[in-house]
Design an enzyme around this catalytic site. Structure first.
Site, mmCIF file in Angstrom:
data_model
loop_
_atom_site.group_PDB
_atom_site.id
_atom_site.type_symbol
_atom_site.label_atom_id
_atom_site.label_comp_id
_atom_site.label_asym_id
_atom_site.label_seq_id
_atom_site.Cartn_x
_atom_site.Cartn_y
_atom_site.Cartn_z
ATOM 1 N N GLY A 19 -135.994 57.285 -45.703
ATOM 2 C CA GLY A 19 -136.373 56.474 -46.864
ATOM 3 C C GLY A 19 -136.576 57.303 -48.122
ATOM 4 O O GLY A 19 -136.933 58.466 -48.055
ATOM 5 N N CYS A 20 -136.331 56.659 -49.274
ATOM 6 C CA CYS A 20 -136.490 57.350 -50.562
ATOM 7 C C CYS A 20 -137.956 57.459 -50.966
ATOM 8 O O CYS A 20 -138.332 58.358 -51.699
ATOM 9 C CB CYS A 20 -135.762 56.597 -51.672
ATOM 10 S SG CYS A 20 -134.042 57.025 -51.790
ATOM 11 N N VAL A 21 -138.761 56.500 -50.529
ATOM 12 C CA VAL A 21 -140.160 56.478 -50.974
ATOM 13 C C VAL A 21 -141.078 56.514 -49.759
ATOM 14 O O VAL A 21 -140.912 55.716 -48.852
ATOM 15 C CB VAL A 21 -140.460 55.217 -51.803
ATOM 16 C CG1 VAL A 21 -141.924 55.199 -52.202
ATOM 17 C CG2 VAL A 21 -139.587 55.183 -53.024
#
Lengths: 178, 104
Positions: free
Chosen positions: B102-104
Site C-alpha cells: 500500500g501507498c499509505v
C-alpha cells in the site's frame, strides 16, 4: 536442498537516506481536495523511507493547514477533462459540471473512494506526517493576504516564513511543486 | 529464490533477504532478523510483530504503517521510535512478511 547449497546470509539494506543527506521539499499550492493528496502521499512515503521532508503551504494550499477550512476541502469536476462517469471511460460533458450540487456530490464520492482505500482525511493525514517526523511551514505572503496568524493554523505548523526562508532551509533538497 | 540458514534452519528468502514462506518463520528467526538490522526487540516490538503476523494471515498482505496504527493500535510516532527511519519495511522484515504494497 542440502545444507551445502545454502546461500550466504542476505540482509536488506535499510541504510537511512539521511546518511546520504537526501531531503525532500514539497510546496503545496492547491486547496482542492484532489490536489491536496499528491503532496501528502509523497511526503508520507518519503518519511517512511527515512527521507527528511519539509512541506511549504502557499496560496490555495493554505486551506490544508487552516483550522477553519482544513475539514472542508472540496473537489470540483469543472474544468477537469479527465473526469469520467463512475466506473466507466465515458466523459461527463463539461457543460454539466457547474450544475448546482455537482461539487458537493463529487466531493462526497471522492472522499468515499479515498476512505475505502483506508487513506486518511487531510487533517488526519497531516497528523500522521508530523508523527513520522515531517515539518510543516506556512507561507508569509499567503498568511498576510488571508490576514492569518499562527493561531489560525494547525498547532503543528512550525512557523510562518518567507519564500526565501524556505529556499534557504531546504538547501540540497529535491523539490516538488504541486 | 535463495535459501539461507537462519537460526540453524534453511529459510527461503527473496533477493533482498525478506522471507518468502509464511510458515518458515518463528520467533527465533525473528530474533536473528532483528539483530541483523540492529533492532533490540522489546515487548512493544513484539506487539507489532504479532499483529503483523495475525493480520497477514487474515488479509493476505502486509499491513502498512497506517494500518498498524488504526487497526493494530500502535501510533505511527511510536513505530518510528521502535523501528527507526523505515518502520514499515523493518517491521515486515522481522515479521517474516513481504514489504507492504500500500501507498499509505
Amino acid at each position: 536442498m542440502s545444507i551445502t547449497e545454502v546461500a550466504p546470509s542476505i540482509v536488506p539494506n535499510f541504510a537511512s537516506n539521511e546518511d546520504s543527506g537526501r531531503k525532500l521539499a514539497i510546496i503545496c499550492s492547491k486547496g482542492n481536495l484532489d490536489m491536496a493528496y499528491p503532496g501528502l502521499i509523497l511526503a508520507n512515503a518519503a518519511l517512511g523511507e527515512g527521507v527528511e521532508t519539509m512541506i511549504f503551504f502557499t496560496f490555495w494550499g493554505f486551506d490544508m493547514i487552516s483550522k477553519a477550512r482544513m475539514n472542508d476541502l472540496q473537489f470540483s469536476p469543472a474544468g477537469n477533462t479527465a473526469m469520467h462517469l463512475p466506473g466507466t471511460n465515458a466523459h461527463i460533458p463539461q457543460a454539466m459540471m457547474p450544475a448546482p450540487g455537482m461539487t458537493a456530490m463529487a466531493t462526497k464520492m471522492l472522499k468515499k473512494q479515498i476512505a475505502d482505500l483506508d487513506v486518511p482525511e487531510v487533517p488526519d493525514f497531516l497528523d500522521q506526517i508530523v508523527a513520522a517526523g515531517g515539518h510543516l511551514w506556512a507561507c508569509r505572503m499567503s498568511a498576510d493576504m488571508n490576514k492569518y496568524t499562527m493561531a489560525d493554523l494547525r498547532d503543528d505548523v512550525e512557523g510562518i516564513i518567507s519564500a526565501s526562508d524556505f529556499i534557504e532551509m531546504t538547501e540540497g533538497a529535491q523539490l516538488l511543486f504541486i | 529464490m535463495p535459501v539461507v540458514e537462519i537460526a540453524g534452519k534453511p529459510i527461503h528468502v527473496n533477493e533482498e533477504g525478506f522471507l518468502t514462506e509464511y510458515g518458515e518463520w518463528d520467533t527465533d528467526i525473528a530474533k536473528v532478523l532483528a539483530k541483523q538490522i540492529e533492532v533490540d526487540l522489546t515487548d512493544e516490538h513484539w506487539k507489532i510483530i504479532n499483529f503483523l503476523r495475525e493480520d497477514f494471515k487474515v488479509q493476505g498482505e502486509t499491513a502498512t504503517s497506517r494500518r498498524v496504527q488504526t487497526v493494530g493500535g500502535v501510533p505511527v510516532k511510536e513505530q518510528f521510535a521502535l523501528f527507526p527511519k523505515k518502520p514499515a519495511k523493518k517491521m515486515a522484515y522481522i515479521a517474516g512478511l513481504p514489504k507492504p504494497k500500500g501507498c499509505v
